[in-house]
Motif scaffolding. Structure first.
Motif, PDB file in Angstrom:
ATOM      1  N   GLN A  35     -35.282  45.454 -37.812  1.00 25.60           N
ATOM      2  CA  GLN A  35     -33.995  46.009 -38.235  1.00 25.60           C
ATOM      3  C   GLN A  35     -33.979  46.269 -39.734  1.00 25.60           C
ATOM      4  N   GLN A  38     -36.930  49.223 -40.608  1.00 25.62           N
ATOM      5  CA  GLN A  38     -37.198  50.412 -39.789  1.00 25.62           C
ATOM      6  C   GLN A  38     -36.846  51.709 -40.522  1.00 25.62           C
ATOM      7  N   GLN A  39     -35.740  51.713 -41.230  1.00 24.22           N
ATOM      8  CA  GLN A  39     -35.330  52.967 -41.867  1.00 24.22           C
ATOM      9  C   GLN A  39     -36.253  53.329 -43.031  1.00 24.22           C
ATOM     10  N   LEU A  42     -39.421  54.602 -41.477  1.00 27.35           N
ATOM     11  CA  LEU A  42     -39.248  55.953 -40.925  1.00 27.35           C
ATOM     12  C   LEU A  42     -39.311  56.995 -42.048  1.00 27.35           C
ATOM     13  N   ASN A  43     -38.612  56.725 -43.123  1.00 23.69           N
ATOM     14  CA  ASN A  43     -38.587  57.692 -44.220  1.00 23.69           C
ATOM     15  C   ASN A  43     -39.906  57.743 -44.973  1.00 23.69           C
ATOM     16  N   VAL A  58     -43.435  54.520 -36.516  1.00 23.60           N
ATOM     17  CA  VAL A  58     -42.661  53.308 -36.841  1.00 23.60           C
ATOM     18  C   VAL A  58     -42.902  52.252 -35.757  1.00 23.60           C
TER      19      VAL A  58
ATOM     20  N   CYS B  66     -32.311  56.216 -38.743  1.00 26.21           N
ATOM     21  CA  CYS B  66     -33.159  55.937 -37.581  1.00 26.21           C
ATOM     22  C   CYS B  66     -32.413  56.302 -36.307  1.00 26.21           C
ATOM     23  N   LEU B  70     -34.148  52.840 -31.924  1.00 30.32           N
ATOM     24  CA  LEU B  70     -35.529  52.664 -32.381  1.00 30.32           C
ATOM     25  C   LEU B  70     -35.960  51.198 -32.327  1.00 30.32           C
ATOM     26  N   ALA B  71     -35.144  50.328 -32.925  1.00 29.43           N
ATOM     27  CA  ALA B  71     -35.507  48.907 -32.916  1.00 29.43           C
ATOM     28  C   ALA B  71     -35.572  48.382 -31.482  1.00 29.43           C
TER      29      ALA B  71
END
Lengths: 188, 391
Positions: A35, A38-39, A42-43, A58, B66, B70-71
């Motif tokens: 959590q 992840q962002q 991704l970027n 990812v 995201c 995704l998680a």
């Protein structure tokens, strides 16, 4: 009547604490790491140019993080470990398409955008993402790690497996090229 | 590094220091020294500002959010015992899809053109028996919900709609094949699975970067099913799907990953939605020709100086055969690009030569796990079934 401050809970465990628990097999703590990162991950892939694979990469990276969790040493920054895995995942994906060198070459060229009669060049100057694509892969990954992922040069060096001096040089050359694009846009 | 200063002193930053300063990467000591220097050197101060402006410009690039699940997908893959080492990504598999499908289309188009068939020998020799075995295996691999699994590793579950569509397309080849009632029922259940994955806008599958693959394949499979069986609900769903396809077409004429930059269309992605539009046009769906023409025009721009297909409109070796089938099947359009069509046998042959395992798999003529080299038995078996020339 007393009120409860919802924000006054126990402090969030840092990445190192979570990784220690993950190494002990705690799946829930692994979920927290997912959590949390992840962002950014991704970027990271998007800015490297992996537009079509970013989601999958990812997932692959996090699964590798779980798989290789025992190899993590607390002496290293967690993000260094994570982005090393991420970079390997990216290159593995490229290898699946063709030999590594050809893939790197293609990535450097496929999004060049300078062969469409000038219209594309104008647009590229206005578009950071497109400008990033114009960088050779080696420069791009060093720049993305230092500018967007917030890694120090020595951490970038550890992720890329190159001397810190080379990182400085690559980031400088990348930023200089982007500056040329940016300055040209200001004059346009 | 050239600066605006007329007299560059030893205290003036060196080239790499400009970048390091703008990024906050200098040591605290050197940072303080440099700040003191900037206070008294107008030229260097101006240089420092210009480098910081570039960094600020870069930071203006917003983060992409995201996918909400995704998680959850990561954790589900972990729970499913997924191994984290897929060696070939979906785009690579799709490229191979394009190649083998193009090889099949090439044979059909060559017949139409009255030219000798020119598909690689390994594909031409693949036996019809192999297709039947592959199809049998696909029928057996269908899930209870009517779909097919997206692979063995679980982490590509987002592509289940695309893989299921590919399996359906393989089962629908050729249209004239005799089918048992059980097989027809299997196809109907597969179509129902796709319809359940369609949202109110007509889009198939989850919304993520790979949606155009899923959507293009699902629309094509649905259209093929409509050609096999007259069904008003299927046709209405196909109409909605085509509307979404048209809306997703880029001004350039190509298609791109969902949420990607507007100029990131690629032949690999464009192939599927364009094929679906071409097929729909053949079936009499109205108003599609302008979009088809723009899509085909975009694909033509991927033809390089050697007459071979590139990945996109910028040069990118080696040439890909993606988009080839779309071009070849656009027979209704005037001025089809003969140069590109003539180049394709060589292009496909060369690429098959680099992946002999792919061709050997097609030669073996059997379905099942032996064909899972490129990312999952359903995917590979469906493609292998489709490599067999039509009867």
């Amino acid at each position: 009547m007393s009120s409860i401050d919802a924000s006054a809970g126990p402090p969030e465990p840092d990445d190192l604490q979570l990784m220690r628990r993950v190494q002990g097999g705690h799946v829930a703590d692994f979920g927290l790491l997912v959590q949390r990162h992840q962002q950014a991950l991704l970027n990271f892939f998007l800015r490297l140019g992996a537009y079509q694979d970013a989601d999958d990469l990812v997932q692959i990276t996090f699964l590798r993080l779980w798989h290789y969790r025992a190899k993590y040493r607390p002496t290293a920054q967690f993000t260094t470990f994570l982005y090393t895995l991420a970079r390997h995942a990216w290159f593995d994906a490229l290898r699946g398409r063709r030999r590594h060198a050809a893939a790197v070459e293609r990535l450097a060229r496929e999004h060049d955008g300078t062969h469409d009669g000038g219209v594309g060049r104008l647009r590229l100057r206005l578009d950071v993402q497109a400008a990033l694509r114009q960088l050779p892969v080696k420069m791009r990954e060093a720049l993305v790690l230092s500018v967007y992922q917030g890694l120090h040069y020595h951490e970038v060096a550890a992720v890329l497996g190159i001397p810190e001096g080379t990182v400085k040089s690559r980031v400088f050359l990348a930023l200089r090229r982007l500056k040329e694009i940016f300055d040209a846009d200001k004059l346009a | 590094m050239r600066t605006n200063s007329r007299s560059v002193s030893s205290a003036c930053p060196r080239g790499e220091e400009w970048a390091a300063h703008a990024l906050g990467q200098l040591s605290p000591e050197r940072g303080r020294e440099l700040e003191e220097h900037l206070a008294g050197c107008a030229a260097c101060a101006a240089q420092a500002r210009s480098w910081r402006e570039v960094v600020a410009w870069l930071h203006g690039l917003p983060d992409q959010p995201c996918a909400p699940d995704l998680a959850g997908r990561v954790m589900a893959a972990l729970a499913a015992g997924a191994r984290p080492a897929p060696r070939i990504g979906w785009p690579a598999r799709l490229r191979w899809a394009a190649i083998v499908v193009a090889a099949l289309g090439l044979g059909l188009a060559a017949l139409r053109l009255g030219r000798p068939r020119a598909e690689p020998r390994s594909l031409a020799a693949a036996p019809e028996r192999g297709r039947r075995q592959a199809q049998d295996w696909l029928y057996g691999a269908q899930e209870a919900d009517g779909g097919w699994r997206a692979g063995t590793v679980g982490m590509r579950s987002g592509y289940a709609v695309g893989v299921s569509s590919l399996a359906l397309l393989a089962l629908l080849e050729p249209e004239s094949a005799p089918r048992t009632s059980r097989q027809v029922d299997s196809i109907r259940r597969g179509v129902d699975y796709l319809l359940r994955a369609q949202d109110g806008r007509g889009m198939f599958g989850p919304a993520f970067s790979g949606t155009p693959y899923n959507h293009g394949l699902a629309t094509l499979a649905l259209l093929q099913a409509c050609a096999l069986e007259s069904n008003a609900a299927w046709r209405a769903a196909a109409t909605r799907a085509l509307a979404w396809t048209l809306a997703a077409q880029q001004p350039s004429g190509g298609w791109k990953p969902l949420n990607a930059a507007p100029d990131s269309a690629s032949a690999m992605i464009t192939l599927w939605p364009l094929l679906s539009l071409i097929r729909a046009d053949e079936m009499g769906f109205p108003g599609l020709r302008p979009a088809v023409a723009r899509g085909v025009a975009w694909l033509r721009r991927t033809v390089n100086a050697d007459g071979l297909m590139d990945y996109g409109t910028a040069p990118a070796p080696p040439p890909s055969a993606a988009g080839a089938l779309a071009l070849l099947r656009a027979t209704a359009l005037p001025g089809r690009d003969g140069t590109a069509a003539r180049s394709l046998p060589g292009s496909i042959g060369r690429q098959l030569k680099t992946q002999p395992a792919r061709a050997r798999a097609a030669d073996r003529g059997k379905g099942g796990p032996d064909w899972d080299r490129i990312g999952g038995p359903v995917y590979a078996t469906a493609l292998a079934a489709m490599t067999v020339p039509g009867e």
